[in-house]
Write a protein that holds these residues in place. Structure first.
Motif, PDB file in Angstrom:
ATOM      1  N   LYS A   1       0.637  -5.552  19.516  1.00  0.00           N
ATOM      2  CA  LYS A   1       1.911  -4.917  19.847  1.00  0.00           C
ATOM      3  C   LYS A   1       2.778  -4.572  18.393  1.00  0.00           C
ATOM      4  CE  LYS A   1       2.249  -6.481  24.507  1.00  0.00           C
ATOM      5  NZ  LYS A   1       3.191  -7.162  25.488  1.00  0.00           N
ATOM      6  N   LEU A   2       2.372  -4.931  17.501  1.00  0.00           N
ATOM      7  CA  LEU A   2       3.026  -4.888  16.139  1.00  0.00           C
ATOM      8  C   LEU A   2       2.733  -3.679  15.394  1.00  0.00           C
ATOM      9  CD1 LEU A   2       2.544  -8.379  14.407  1.00  0.00           C
ATOM     10  CD2 LEU A   2       4.445  -7.509  15.723  1.00  0.00           C
ATOM     11  N   LEU A   3       3.593  -3.083  14.466  1.00  0.00           N
ATOM     12  CA  LEU A   3       3.326  -1.769  13.891  1.00  0.00           C
ATOM     13  C   LEU A   3       1.941  -2.045  13.092  1.00  0.00           C
ATOM     14  CD1 LEU A   3       4.713   1.029  13.559  1.00  0.00           C
ATOM     15  CD2 LEU A   3       5.488   0.102  11.384  1.00  0.00           C
ATOM     16  N   PRO A   4       1.045  -0.909  13.172  1.00  0.00           N
ATOM     17  CA  PRO A   4       0.037  -1.443  12.321  1.00  0.00           C
ATOM     18  C   PRO A   4       0.182  -1.163  10.888  1.00  0.00           C
ATOM     19  CG  PRO A   4      -0.251   0.988  13.280  1.00  0.00           C
ATOM     20  CD  PRO A   4       0.895   0.248  13.893  1.00  0.00           C
ATOM     21  N   LEU A   5      -0.494  -1.571   9.958  1.00  0.00           N
ATOM     22  CA  LEU A   5      -0.581  -1.617   8.540  1.00  0.00           C
ATOM     23  C   LEU A   5      -0.673  -0.101   8.181  1.00  0.00           C
ATOM     24  CD1 LEU A   5      -2.772  -4.630   7.289  1.00  0.00           C
ATOM     25  CD2 LEU A   5      -0.241  -4.477   8.080  1.00  0.00           C
ATOM     26  N   ASP A   6      -0.025   0.209   7.192  1.00  0.00           N
ATOM     27  CA  ASP A   6       0.212   1.639   6.699  1.00  0.00           C
ATOM     28  C   ASP A   6      -0.554   1.813   5.090  1.00  0.00           C
ATOM     29  OD1 ASP A   6       0.554   4.411   5.821  1.00  0.00           O
ATOM     30  OD2 ASP A   6       2.108   4.386   7.526  1.00  0.00           O
ATOM     31  N   PRO A   7      -1.859   1.926   5.049  1.00  0.00           N
ATOM     32  CA  PRO A   7      -2.531   2.093   3.713  1.00  0.00           C
ATOM     33  C   PRO A   7      -1.849   2.976   2.916  1.00  0.00           C
ATOM     34  CG  PRO A   7      -4.150   1.546   5.362  1.00  0.00           C
ATOM     35  CD  PRO A   7      -2.889   2.170   5.887  1.00  0.00           C
ATOM     36  N   ALA A   8      -1.413   4.295   3.455  1.00  0.00           N
ATOM     37  CA  ALA A   8      -0.934   5.448   2.750  1.00  0.00           C
ATOM     38  C   ALA A   8       0.603   5.293   2.193  1.00  0.00           C
ATOM     39  CB  ALA A   8      -0.945   6.612   3.586  1.00  0.00           C
ATOM     40  N   TRP A   9       1.299   4.341   3.215  1.00  0.00           N
ATOM     41  CA  TRP A   9       2.408   4.249   2.456  1.00  0.00           C
ATOM     42  C   TRP A   9       2.382   3.058   1.411  1.00  0.00           C
ATOM     43  CZ3 TRP A   9       5.797  -0.156   2.732  1.00  0.00           C
ATOM     44  CH2 TRP A   9       7.189   0.102   2.461  1.00  0.00           C
ATOM     45  N   ASP A  10       1.510   2.257   1.434  1.00  0.00           N
ATOM     46  CA  ASP A  10       1.315   1.240   0.345  1.00  0.00           C
ATOM     47  C   ASP A  10       0.824   1.727  -0.845  1.00  0.00           C
ATOM     48  OD1 ASP A  10       1.885  -0.677   2.205  1.00  0.00           O
ATOM     49  OD2 ASP A  10      -0.130  -1.320   2.797  1.00  0.00           O
ATOM     50  N   ARG A  11      -0.146   2.925  -0.807  1.00  0.00           N
ATOM     51  CA  ARG A  11      -0.663   3.567  -1.668  1.00  0.00           C
ATOM     52  C   ARG A  11       0.366   4.428  -2.440  1.00  0.00           C
ATOM     53  NH1 ARG A  11      -4.373   1.807  -4.205  1.00  0.00           N
ATOM     54  NH2 ARG A  11      -3.122   2.181  -6.097  1.00  0.00           N
ATOM     55  N   MET A  12       1.121   5.060  -1.866  1.00  0.00           N
ATOM     56  CA  MET A  12       2.109   5.731  -2.435  1.00  0.00           C
ATOM     57  C   MET A  12       3.076   4.690  -3.163  1.00  0.00           C
ATOM     58  SD  MET A  12       5.786   6.121  -1.712  1.00  0.00           S
ATOM     59  CE  MET A  12       6.126   5.678  -0.177  1.00  0.00           C
ATOM     60  N   LEU A  13       3.619   3.626  -2.786  1.00  0.00           N
ATOM     61  CA  LEU A  13       4.498   2.805  -3.582  1.00  0.00           C
ATOM     62  C   LEU A  13       3.305   2.186  -4.698  1.00  0.00           C
ATOM     63  CD1 LEU A  13       6.114   0.548  -0.592  1.00  0.00           C
ATOM     64  CD2 LEU A  13       6.956   2.307  -2.113  1.00  0.00           C
ATOM     65  N   LEU A  14       2.265   1.653  -4.699  1.00  0.00           N
ATOM     66  CA  LEU A  14       1.599   1.313  -5.545  1.00  0.00           C
ATOM     67  C   LEU A  14       1.335   2.344  -6.945  1.00  0.00           C
ATOM     68  CD1 LEU A  14      -1.108  -0.785  -3.731  1.00  0.00           C
ATOM     69  CD2 LEU A  14       0.552  -1.712  -5.282  1.00  0.00           C
ATOM     70  N   ASP A  15       1.200   3.433  -6.460  1.00  0.00           N
ATOM     71  CA  ASP A  15       1.113   4.669  -7.314  1.00  0.00           C
ATOM     72  C   ASP A  15       2.444   4.777  -7.854  1.00  0.00           C
ATOM     73  OD1 ASP A  15      -1.714   5.000  -6.855  1.00  0.00           O
ATOM     74  OD2 ASP A  15      -1.282   6.993  -5.820  1.00  0.00           O
ATOM     75  N   ALA A  16       3.468   4.764  -7.460  1.00  0.00           N
ATOM     76  CA  ALA A  16       4.831   5.017  -8.008  1.00  0.00           C
ATOM     77  C   ALA A  16       5.153   3.735  -8.832  1.00  0.00           C
ATOM     78  CB  ALA A  16       5.914   5.011  -6.941  1.00  0.00           C
ATOM     79  N   PHE A  17       4.857   2.480  -8.517  1.00  0.00           N
ATOM     80  CA  PHE A  17       4.987   1.222  -9.326  1.00  0.00           C
ATOM     81  C   PHE A  17       4.266   1.360 -10.648  1.00  0.00           C
ATOM     82  CE2 PHE A  17       6.350  -1.255  -5.431  1.00  0.00           C
ATOM     83  CZ  PHE A  17       7.487  -0.639  -5.245  1.00  0.00           C
ATOM     84  N   LEU A  18       2.937   1.760 -10.412  1.00  0.00           N
ATOM     85  CA  LEU A  18       2.287   1.847 -11.802  1.00  0.00           C
ATOM     86  C   LEU A  18       2.681   2.791 -12.721  1.00  0.00           C
ATOM     87  CD1 LEU A  18      -1.269   1.652  -9.923  1.00  0.00           C
ATOM     88  CD2 LEU A  18      -0.458   0.028 -11.396  1.00  0.00           C
ATOM     89  N   ALA A  19       3.275   4.013 -12.169  1.00  0.00           N
ATOM     90  CA  ALA A  19       4.002   4.971 -12.923  1.00  0.00           C
ATOM     91  C   ALA A  19       5.335   4.817 -13.598  1.00  0.00           C
ATOM     92  CB  ALA A  19       3.772   6.289 -12.106  1.00  0.00           C
ATOM     93  N   GLY A  20       5.786   3.639 -13.079  1.00  0.00           N
ATOM     94  CA  GLY A  20       7.142   3.098 -13.682  1.00  0.00           C
ATOM     95  C   GLY A  20       8.060   3.757 -12.968  1.00  0.00           C
ATOM     96  N   LYS A  21       7.986   4.509 -11.474  1.00  0.00           N
ATOM     97  CA  LYS A  21       8.943   5.077 -10.591  1.00  0.00           C
ATOM     98  C   LYS A  21       9.673   4.323  -9.708  1.00  0.00           C
ATOM     99  CE  LYS A  21       6.462   9.568 -11.089  1.00  0.00           C
ATOM    100  NZ  LYS A  21       6.046  10.635 -10.730  1.00  0.00           N
ATOM    101  N   LEU A  22      10.498   3.442 -10.172  1.00  0.00           N
ATOM    102  CA  LEU A  22      11.072   2.478  -9.260  1.00  0.00           C
ATOM    103  C   LEU A  22      12.113   3.086  -8.300  1.00  0.00           C
ATOM    104  CD1 LEU A  22      11.246  -0.561 -11.683  1.00  0.00           C
ATOM    105  CD2 LEU A  22       9.599  -0.031 -10.415  1.00  0.00           C
TER     106      LEU A  22
END
Length: 389
Positions: free
Chosen positions: A307-328
Motif C-alpha cells: 500500500k506504500l507509494l512505489p519507488l520512482d526511478p525516474a525521479w531518482d535519476r533526475m536527482l542523481l543527474d542534477a547532483f552529478l552536474a552540480g545543480k543543487l
C-alpha cells in the motif's frame, strides 16, 4: 667563498633578512632560495597527497592541531575537507534479501566507497542525517541540530552506545555556522538512529570512522527547512571543514525515493500522536512491531501488493543527474507536497545529500557508484562520492 656580482657586497657582508646586523660566524646569511631549500623538506615531511590530488596534512595528534593549522596557512589553499559520500540507507537490507545479482552490484559499489574513504584517511566525519521519529519529536523540533554529545540508540541492528563526538570541535563548528547566518540547535543528549549510524558503520569496514559530528536535518516531520537553507548549512560546514586542523569527511545519508511506514501527526491515533509529540523510549515490543512492519512492507512491495507509494526511478535519476552536474537547486521550486507525492515520505531525506554536496563547494566533482530501485529494501538505493574543486 662564492664571488659576488660587481657592485654588490660580498655575501658574508650582506645583512640577513629583516636584520640590519652584518653577517658573522655567529649570524649566518640566508637568501630566499636557501631558506626555501631548508623549509621544503620539512613541508614535504608533513604532507601527503590526498585522493583529490591536493596536498593535505598528515594525521596529527590533538596537541599538534596548531601545527597543522600553521602548515595549512603557510601553503595557502590546502583543503582539509577530503571528500564526501552520499548514500541511501535501508534498515531492512539484512532481513529482506534482494536478488543475488543486485546485492553483488550493491556491495561492489559499497566496497568502492569504502576504498574512497580509506584512501582519504579522514580524522573526523561530519554526517548529515534524518531522524525517523526516534530522537526528535514535536515537543521541540528544530530544522537543524548539531550533536555535542550523543549516543546511538542501536535500532535495526546498528551498534548502540555513546558516540565519540569531539565537543570542542563540534562547538567550534556550531559557532562558525551561526556566524554565517544559519541558526542551528545543539544537543548534549542527541539520540541518533540508523539514519546516521548505518552508513557510518557500512563505510567503516576498511577505515575507522569513530570520531564523528552528527548533524540532524529535519526531513520526516512537516514543516521542513527549504533547500536554500539546507545548502546554506552545508556551505557553512564546508567552509569550516576547509580550515579545520584535521582531515574531514562529509557524509549525506538518506533518500532516494521511498515511502516508509512512518505515522503522520495529522492522521495519527491519540496514542501515536502523543508519542510523536512527547517522544520517550520504545519498549522492546513496540520496537519489534515497528521493525517487523517495515520488513513486511518490503516483502509486499516486491510482490506488488504494498500500500506504500512505489519507488520512482525516474525521479531518482533526475536527482542523481542534477547532483552529478552540480545543480543543487534542482528542488528549489518543488513543494514538499509534490516531493511526498512523487518521491514518497522518505524522499525528503535528499536534503542530506544537498547539504553534503554543498559542503564540497562550487565545481565539486561527483561520481555515481551505484543506483538501483530495490523493492525489498523499500528504497531507491544510490551511492555517490565527491571531492571539492
Amino acid at each position: 667563498m662564492p664571488r659576488s656580482p660587481p657592485g654588490r657586497a660580498p655575501m658574508h657582508e650582506r645583512p640577513c633578512m629583516g636584520c640590519p646586523v652584518r653577517s658573522s660566524s655567529r649570524h649566518p646569511v640566508f637568501t630566499w632560495r636557501t631558506l626555501w631549500q631548508c623549509v621544503l623538506p620539512l613541508v614535504k615531511s608533513l604532507l601527503i597527497f590526498g585522493p583529490d590530488k591536493r596536498f593535505v596534512p598528515r594525521s596529527f595528534s590533538c596537541r599538534d592541531d596548531a601545527r597543522a593549522v600553521t602548515t595549512a596557512r603557510f601553503l595557502g589553499g590546502v583543503y582539509m575537507i577530503v571528500g564526501s559520500v552520499c548514500m541511501s540507507h535501508s534498515p531492512i537490507m539484512d532481513k529482506n534479501r534482494a536478488s543475488p545479482d543486485t546485492e553483488k552490484r550493491f556491495h561492489a559499489a559499497l566496497n568502492e566507497a569504502r576504498n574512497f574513504v580509506a584512501a582519504a584517511e579522514p580524522e573526523l566525519t561530519v554526517v548529515f542525517y534524518p531522524d525517523h521519529v526516534n530522537g526528535f519529536f514535536y515537543d521541540l523540533l528544530p530544522s537543524f541540530c548539531v550533536g555535542i554529545e550523543g549516543q546511538s540508540i542501536g535500532d535495526y541492528g546498528t551498534a548502540a552506545g555513546k558516540l565519540n563526538i569531539p565537543q570542542d570541535r563540534a562547538l567550534d563548528l556550531v559557532r562558525h555556522v551561526m556566524d554565517r547566518g544559519v541558526d542551528t540547535a545543539i544537543s548534549y543528549r542527541m539520540e541518533v538512529d540508523h539514519g546516521a549510524m548505518q552508513p557510518v558503520e557500512l563505510l567503516a569496514d576498511a577505515y575507522p570512522l569513530s570520531r564523528i559530528i552528527p548533524i540532524f536535518i529535519n526531513s520526516a516531520a512537516d514543516p521542513r527547512p527549504n533547500f536554500e537553507r539546507v545548502r546554506a548549512i552545508g556551505e557553512a560546514v564546508g567552509e569550516w571543514a576547509r580550515a579545520a586542523p584535521e582531515r574531514v569527511l562529509v557524509l549525506g545519508s538518506g533518500g532516494l525515493s521511498h515511502d516508509p511506514p512512518v505515522p503522520a501527526l495529522a492522521t495519527a491515533t491519540p496514542e501515536v500522536r502523543a508519542r510523536l509529540i512527547n517522544g520517550g523510549d520504545l519498549s522492546h515490543e513496540q520496537r519489534m512491531i515497528r521493525q517487523n512492519r517495515a520488513t513486511t512492507e518490503g516483502i509486499a512491495m516486491r510482490a506488488g501488493n504494498s500500500k506504500l507509494l512505489p519507488l520512482d526511478p525516474a525521479w531518482d535519476r533526475m536527482l542523481l543527474d542534477a547532483f552529478l552536474a552540480g545543480k543543487l537547486d534542482v528542488l528549489d521550486d518543488t513543494s514538499d507536497r509534490s516531493i511526498t507525492e512523487t518521491g514518497g515520505r522518505g524522499g525528503h531525506e535528499v536534503r542530506t545529500w544537498v547539504a553534503a554536496l554543498a559542503a564540497m563547494g562550487p565545481g565539486y566533482a561527483a561520481r555515481e557508484l551505484f543506483y538501483e530501485p530495490i523493492d525489498e529494501w523499500i528504497t531507491g538505493m544510490g551511492i555517490l562520492s565527491a571531492t571539492a574543486a
